[in-house]
Scaffold this active site. Structure first.
Site, PDB file in Angstrom:
ATOM      1  N   GLU A  79       0.807  -1.221   0.000  1.00  0.00           N
ATOM      2  CA  GLU A  79       0.000   0.000   0.000  1.00  0.00           C
ATOM      3  C   GLU A  79       0.840   1.270   0.000  1.00  0.00           C
ATOM      4  OE1 GLU A  79      -2.605  -0.600   3.326  1.00  0.00           O
ATOM      5  OE2 GLU A  79      -4.032  -1.784   2.167  1.00  0.00           O
ATOM      6  N   GLU A 110       7.231 -22.007   7.624  1.00  0.00           N
ATOM      7  CA  GLU A 110       7.727 -21.143   8.690  1.00  0.00           C
ATOM      8  C   GLU A 110       8.772 -21.824   9.573  1.00  0.00           C
ATOM      9  OE1 GLU A 110       5.008 -21.189  12.527  1.00  0.00           O
ATOM     10  OE2 GLU A 110       3.826 -20.651  10.772  1.00  0.00           O
TER      11      GLU A 110
END
Length: 270
Positions: A79, A110
């Site tokens: 953004e 992960e």
């Protein structure tokens, strides 16, 4: 390490609760998140100042995380270009398991402590940059390994975690711990922990972009004009700053392509 994020919910028999009670209870828990963030503001301030110093010198900001934490970093990074007009590689979000993990969980991604550094190498991260690890639990191997290796290479590091005394915070030079307590659904850290991480990420990127000069007054003068709503907002900004009518403001915006340039050219004409 005792993980508060994994502690039992204060609510029982959720499947038997009416919808209204479920919603009210979730909302009551959510109300506690900004207060937890408030307690962490001194740590956030130290982190942001360090980030801004690096970025003012031309460095980049990187986020790494897994699952929800990784997705939140990607959202924040993605953004920045449309909102503040910065290049797409100025703020970079990386998720364990690669871009496919944005939509679909990648099993055990992960748990690889070496992969984050490999992912960061694709961007040629260096000691001009800043790396923030995001991990609600504070125990994610992907994030720990990334921070640890970055430290060895002289890269400044920070983190956003939701447990005290975590391995991730121990590796970060600028740790931020936002302790939101047990989740409404036990262990579902996409809820309060995710909200807390989002709030802190908003603070980091917004404050950094303001400090870097991408806001004038309270306006996003460098935003990209990618749809009709944003073009209308840009015209209104030019009108407000110059006193021109809508048609004149639109013409000025069309000529220079950005709010900043349109206002600057008007102010310096003649």
């Amino acid at each position: 390490m005792k993980r508060i994020t994994e502690q039992e919910s204060a609510y029982q028999n959720l499947e038997h609760m009416p919808v209204a009670d479920l919603l009210k209870s979730i909302n009551n828990e959510d109300k506690t998140v900004p207060l937890a963030v408030e307690k962490a503001l001194p740590a956030v301030e130290k982190l942001v100042k360090a980030v801004v110093e690096k970025m003012k010198a031309g460095g980049r900001l990187f986020y790494i995380g897994a699952g929800t934490s990784g997705r939140l970093g990607i959202v924040d990074a993605s953004e920045c270009p449309p909102t503040y007009g910065v290049p797409f590689d100025r703020v970079v979000g990386i998720i364990a398991g690669g871009d496919g993990a944005i939509r679909k969980a990648v099993e055990f991604a992960e748990d690889d402590e070496t992969q984050a550094w490999k992912d960061l190498q694709e961007y040629a991260i260096n000691d001009n940059d800043f790396l923030i690890g995001i991990a609600a639990s504070g125990t994610t191997p992907y994030v720990i390994g990334g921070l640890k290796t970055a430290n060895r290479h002289g890269i400044l590091t920070g983190c956003i975690v939701c447990n005290q005394g975590s391995p991730v915070a121990a590796e970060a030079k600028f740790p931020v711990e936002v302790i939101v307590g047990p989740e409404f659904v036990t262990g579902s850290t996409r809820m309060k922990a995710g909200t807390a991480q989002k709030l802190v990420l908003n603070m980091i990127s917004t404050t950094a972009m303001i400090q870097l000069g991408h806001v004038k007054g309270n306006k996003m003068v460098d935003m990209q004009l990618t749809n009709h709503k944003l073009v209308k907002r840009a015209v209104d900004m030019v009108r407000e700053a110059t006193g021109l009518d809508e048609q004149e403001a639109q013409q000025l915006l069309d000529r220079y392509g950005s709010v900043r340039k349109a206002i600057s050219e008007y102010e310096h004409k003649d």
